[in-house]
Each structure stands twice: as C-alpha cells, then as structure tokens.
Design a protein around this motif. Sequence first.
Motif, short mmCIF file in Angstrom:
data_model
loop_
_atom_site.label_atom_id
_atom_site.label_comp_id
_atom_site.label_asym_id
_atom_site.label_seq_id
_atom_site.Cartn_x
_atom_site.Cartn_y
_atom_site.Cartn_z
N ARG A 188 44.94 -1.62 35.91
CA ARG A 188 44.79 -0.85 37.43
C ARG A 188 46.05 -0.60 37.92
O ARG A 188 47.09 -1.28 37.71
CB ARG A 188 43.88 -1.52 37.94
CG ARG A 188 44.49 -3.43 38.52
CD ARG A 188 43.35 -3.59 39.27
NE ARG A 188 43.25 -4.87 39.92
CZ ARG A 188 42.83 -6.44 39.94
NH1 ARG A 188 41.83 -6.18 39.63
NH2 ARG A 188 43.01 -7.13 40.99
N GLY A 189 45.75 0.30 39.03
CA GLY A 189 47.00 0.40 40.02
C GLY A 189 47.94 1.07 39.15
O GLY A 189 47.89 2.10 38.10
N ASP A 190 49.08 0.75 39.92
CA ASP A 190 50.44 1.80 39.26
C ASP A 190 50.54 0.90 37.77
O ASP A 190 51.63 1.51 37.42
CB ASP A 190 51.47 1.60 40.81
CG ASP A 190 52.03 0.54 41.00
OD1 ASP A 190 51.16 -0.76 40.33
OD2 ASP A 190 52.40 0.25 41.90
N HIS A 191 50.27 -0.19 37.53
CA HIS A 191 50.41 -0.92 36.48
C HIS A 191 48.58 -0.52 35.30
O HIS A 191 49.31 -0.67 34.33
CB HIS A 191 50.78 -2.18 36.81
CG HIS A 191 49.15 -2.95 37.18
ND1 HIS A 191 49.90 -2.44 39.01
CD2 HIS A 191 49.02 -3.73 37.54
CE1 HIS A 191 48.64 -3.25 39.87
NE2 HIS A 191 48.66 -4.38 38.77
#
Lengths: 366, 450
Positions: A188-191
């Motif tokens: 999730r997120g920027d990963h």
Amino acid sequence: MPDEKKLFKVTIDNITIEVEPGTSILQAARKIGGDVAPPAMCYYTPLKGSGGKCRTCLVEVAAGSTADPRPMPKLVASCRTNVMDGMIVKNITSEKVIDARNGVVEFLLINHPLDCPICDQAGECHLQDLSYEHGKEGTRYEFKRRTFEKVDLGPFIQLHMTRCILCYRCVYTADQVSKKREHGVLDRGDHSQIATYIKNSLDNDFIGNVIDVCPVGALTDRTFRFKNRVWFLKPMDAHRDCPKCSGKVTLWNRGDEVYRVTARKDQWGEVHDWICNECRFEKKETKDWVIEGPTKINRHSVISQGHYVGTVKPREVLTEVMNGQAPRLLMDIHTVSEVNQPQIELSELPGPATGDVFENKNPKEK
Amino acid sequence: MGKKLLIDRVGIEGIRYFDTYRKHGGYASVEKAFKMAPADIVEEIKKSGLRGRGGAGFPTGMKWSFLAKPEGVPRYLVCNADESEPGTFKDRYLMEFIPHLLIEGLVVSSFALGSNRTFIYIRGEYAWIVDILEQAIEEARQNGFLGNNILNSGFDCEIYVQRGAGAYICGEETALLESLEGKRGNPRIKPPFPAVKGLWDSPTVVNNVETLAAVVPIINMGGDAYSQIGIGKSTGTKLISACGNINRPGVYEIDMTISVEEFVYSDEYCGGIPNGKKLKACIPGGSSVPILPANLLFKTAKGEKRMMTYESLADGGFQTGSMMGSGGFIVLDEDQCVVRHTLTLARFYRHESCGQCSPCREGTGWMEKILNNIEYGRGKMNDIDLLWDIQRRIEGNTICPLGDAAAWPVAAAIRHFRDEFEWHVLNPEESQKRNYGLANYAEPREVVAS
Ligand SMILES: Cc1cc2nc3c(=O)[nH]c(=O)nc-3n(C[C@H](O)[C@H](O)[C@H](O)COP(=O)(O)O)c2cc1C
Ligand code: SF4
Ligand code: SF4
Ligand code: FES
C-alpha cells in the motif's frame, strides 16, 4: 412513442450544453471538447468502477444544481461525479482547479523515472501530454526516486513498475476483459506496486489489452520492445476474421512491415473493441489483414505529425532563414542522439539524466 | 465528579462475564427497547443528540434515519472497532473491560436498524480482545439476548467478529466494508454512501464502538435526559484516552462540561505534567487533528475558557483551534521536539496511505522525507514553505479523509511552531544535541487561573 427524456443543462467553463441524466461531468465536458475536457489518467469509459484515483480530473462545482445552487465545498473528481440540472462547473476557468492539477502532476512526476527517451510509450503517453500542459520545468523533489526492477510478465508483456502511476486500469481490464486476473496491486501507499502474486505469467487470452489501457509505459508489448518509435510508424485500421474477438485493430507499419498491433482507440485514448492475444501478438504480417486505410488520429500530435487529420504542412523554415538556399545535410535527431539508447537504463538513475550519463556510459565517446 | 455512563462499572470484579454484568443492570436496555418500535428507538437517539465517537462527530440519530430500507434487501450494522489512530485507545478499554456493554448496545441498535447480521470489525492487533468479545457473544446467545427470536420478539440477530490485518486505513468506513467483503482495503469513492450501498451493496450503518455502547444508557435513561448532560450540541459523556507527558495516563470518561485545563491538571484526570516540567503543546483528539500550542489550549483566541466539547475544541477553526476527533489526548511537555513529533506522524501516514490517489500516495512520502531532512540537520529554509505547499495540495483533493489527516498535523505544526522549524534549519548541529524548548509558548497556567 417513448416519452421525451428530460435533459440536464450544465454549464462548464461558461459553455452550456444539455446532457442525459446520469452523465458524468467529465463526459459532459468531453462533449464540449477541447480544453474544457479535463485530463483523465485513471478513468476509462469501458471499465466499470474505474476513475476517482489519479485526481487529475478535479473540477470546481460553483453551483450544485438549480434546485440546490450551493457550491460544493471541495473540488470533485469529474469522472465520478454526475451532472445535475443547472449545475455550474469550472474547469480551466478556476484557479483552484489549475493549482490543484499542477499539484497532482507534480505528485505523479516526483517518482517517475522521466526515461521517455528509452520508453516505448513516448509519443502516446498521457503522462507526457499532461506534463507538457501542466508540468513545471525542473523539480522541487530532491530525493532518490522510487525504483523497481523490470519484470517480464510472461512472453508478451513487460512491466516497468517504476513508470506506473497506479491508475488501476490494468487491474479492471484483467477483471472485466480477460478470463482471469492474475495480477493486482500489492502492498500500500507509495510502496504499492502492480505485481503478480508469486511470479506468474500473464498470458491468458485478452490480457494483452492491459498494454493499451496503460496510460504510461509501465506495461509494454514485449514483441514490439525497442523496435521503433511510434511516431515513425504509420497507423492503419485493419481487420480480420477472428473467432475470438472483433478482429478490428490498428496496425502500426513502417513500409510493409507490421511492427505492432493494437486495439483501436478513440480521441480520448479509449478502446471500445477489445482484441485477443492472437490478433495482437501473432498476426504480424500485412497478408494477415484487410487494410481499411489510415487511422484518424487527432489528439496526440507527435503521431499525427505529417500525415493525418487537420494538419498543415510546415513552412520550409530552413530555406527561408538560409536566404533561399537548401540545407546541405539534414540528420534525423534520433539516429545521432545518444539519448535514444536502450542500453542506458534511465529509470535506474536516482536523478534526472544529464549529459554525463551518456558520455560515461557510452564507449564510443571515450 | 462528572457523570459516568459507560465505564462506571469496570471496577466491579467479574463484570466481563454475563452473570455479573446482568446483576448490575446489564441488558435492561434490550428488554426496554424490544417493547418499543424500531423507529421510536431511532427517535430516542435523535433526541439524545449523540454524535459519532469515531472521529467525525456526525449525529448518530440522523445517520440512522438515512438508512435506506428497500423491500427484500438485507440491512447491516457494522461496528467499527479498528481503532488505529495514534493516541486513541478508548475502544480497546471499553471492549476489554466491559465487553457486554458493546454487545448490549449492538443488540439494541441491530433491532432499531433491522440488522439480522451484525459485524464487529476489529483491529488485527487486538487479538486477545477477539476472544473476549466472542465469549461475551456466546454468553449473550445462551441467555437469549442473541440468536433466533430474541426475547420472543420474533427478531433474529447474530454478531460476527472479524479481525483486520493491520491497516489503519481499514478504519475508514468504506475501506472497512471492502475489507470485510474480503477485498483490498481501499476506500470507496462516494457517493454512493454506505446508508444506500454498503456491505455487499446493501444499506449499511457503520458506527464506532463507543457510539454503539452509548446507545445503552440513552435507552435506559431516555434521549431527553441524556441530552441534558453536556453543553450545547456536545451531549452525554465521552471517553478520552490521555497519554504523553502527564502524571496519570489512561482512559477517562468525562461529561462534556469540564474545561481542558481541568482535564489536564485535575487529579481526577491527567493529574498535571510530571517532573515539574511545563506544558508545551497538546493534540486533543488523536493524531489527525491539529496540534495546539499551550497558549491556545486552555483559552480560545477570543479569550474564552476552552472546554472539552466538540464546539469549544474547534473554536477558531484551524487557525487557532483543533478538534475533538476520536478523543486521543496527547500532551507534550517542554522537552518535546515538535519537528520530531511531526516527522513521526508523517511517517505513520505515509506508511498507512492506501496509495489509491496520487496526492496522498506521493505527497505523504515526500513530506516525510523533507521532515526527515529538517529533523536531522539537513533542512533548508524553503523546505518549510515546500512542506506547506505539499500539505495544501493534498488537503481536500483526495478520495478519503486520510489525505486530510496527513496534511493537518503538518499544517498546524508549521502554523504554530514555525520558529522551531526555522531554528532547526539555522542550527543544524545544535538541533542534534538539544531540543528547542518552550520558546514563545510559555505555560499559560497562571494567566488562565488569574
Ligand atoms: C483514515 C481513517 C481512519 C479511521 N479509523 C477509524 C477507527 O479506527 N475507528 C472508528 O470508529 N472510526 C474511524 N474512522 C471514522 C470512520 O470512517 C467512520 O466515520 C466512523 O466509524 C463512523 O462512526 P461514528 O459515526 O460512530 O463515529 C476513520 C476514518 C478515517 C478517514
Ligand atoms: S501498470 Fe499501467 S495500467 Fe496498470 S496501474 Fe500502472 S499505470 Fe495503470
Ligand atoms: S486519501 Fe490516501 S488513504 Fe485515502 S483513498 Fe486516497 S490514497 Fe487511499
Ligand atoms: S480521471 Fe478522474 S480521478 Fe483519475
């Protein structure tokens, strides 16, 4: 006779049109066309549930409807907000929208490798178009960019995750167009990343369409990789009798050679007739196809240059500035420029590429 | 002593078990409610003025009355027990020590809303509480308060507990529903709202644990009586989880009539700041709400006493106020570094963003990196303006409020503590050795008390 349907009046950037109830602001704006249509990086008309994510299509609703003329407190995603009767929308006439859109473009670019010179998508990339329109020169981002290894997802498709903008179009396509979805968004997120869970290959029929829906160069055609720049190719509408799909495609030729096959796209870059893997990857000879004629392309200027709709032959500037003399030697920039070299992996550089990169890595220069 | 309606009984030995709970007045509200018409229960909740305790403070009665009721379609009640906001640990306390209160509230609420299948979506890390809740559910079933034909009313209800897998974003109600359906916990694009299309496309109400527990005293005492407690639109009692530099961290139930100052210094609650230190700042409602410097905490910008109510905490808007939020009260003394603190929060939001929308996905990571530079002596003056610009372009431009929640703490820290950020930039070496201290925010205690 069916009852006459009541149409909704909507005003976008001071232009009023009538549309059917249930139309989104984006579709209404596309009816008006031109600059009034907000850019859409994630929404894709044929894909159910798409949109709302990239936030490039944000617009301001200055009045909700005739019945409730209050403005909406926040900018809304035009692709997922339906028009109401009497709605007043501001797109390019709103400073708030322009500012937010500039912000979104900046966000999309901070981790993008900017490796257009070696990216097969260059010339038909929506992120490129968007950056030309809204991007700033230079970057305020001073950190190492996020990078991923390139992955071959089976024999046909290469994933270049570093270029992905996580629009989810390919996920919806695999769900709705191909038989089985074998990839998705992990983490999730920027990963977060597009991936197959435990190395899987994407090869079921119709999965090739993910290449067409991808707005950037994250999913590319392995059978076309580094074969040619799209703007050197001549797109032609063609068809064949295909038992699996409509068989209606665009062939991308140079001379008599078919370099790649794609589905046909409209002016918004959207595919309506999905094509099967066989048509896309295995029918690469002109004799496989009935050619209908040149494809009408009027949005992506790079490709339409020279041959298609509404273009004007450029003035002979060189002879003009050279007092009527013809230039002695004209070279194609792409054959002499070092920038066009696939062996230099721009996406692996931590910052923007400079001249040094090419000089150091290119043995010819040494 | 303020009034306590929720956790007054937690001290009783064995209150976790049905028999003891029942002996002390437990499940009386079910008996009362099942003699009422469901619509009348909703009416009582409306009268009580109860507002959602999950963070947004939306009037619960109104939310319930929005629930669509199409023929032949099931309706669901979902209890949000995902409690993952840094600083907030009140639901955990309630579920752990008096689980039957929640189950009782769920039975009444399910009856009022017509939910035959009710779900508790609980934070994955609260693993041991799952056992506590499941035991309480089993006890309630054996005693006829759950299952088929409850109290011969003809109403059937089952409660299921579902564990999350460790994502803060699954506390956002639509991400929670996605997760409950077994999908990736991405927030949905609204509209449609859950009241129309929620769990499995059916009308759904999502409420916080504390909200649903508060239904019990409201039914017992009547909505009007409940609404008499508190000030203005802040009715009833509220659980506050207090932590940070205070003498008595813990979960407190307040009736919303006390002042912030009393809450911080009274021995009944936080008991003041330890070690003779001075108060520097406070986040009154969980990590997402704006931080307030001491000089704005006890008094509003207008000079009025700040109270522990929804309205008073928000007085002054984001310029000089904050929010009640989820009631996670975090206190910082003079030794705390606001830059470091903001970095910690930024790291959290970056880690917890679902990554669907570009401003939140990319912006949270960018903010964390800049804050990291400033904190470790590598910051530049224009980084502070850049941070401001980034948060401004995230706020309001995302699908769900997590984007706002990531932007607000950064904005408030810069708004109120800009000098501390600048000091970090100008003194890269010194800032690695000592903290900035109080600066302009001298403890305002004397001022208020005068
Ligand atoms: C990122 C995010 C996390 C949230 N986490 C929680 C949570 O852990 N518990 C909760 O009750 N509400 C949480 N909420 C609020 C819920 O979306 C929802 O508003 C709430 O459960 C409604 O219940 P209430 O009306 O009883 O407050 C969260 C919201 C967001 C945007
Ligand atoms: S790979 Fe392409 S289509 Fe898929 S999410 Fe990324 S950008 Fe979108
Ligand atoms: S704001 Fe953040 S957490 Fe919320 S939907 Fe967008 S990316 Fe996900
Ligand atoms: S096109 Fe509307 S949000 Fe992406």
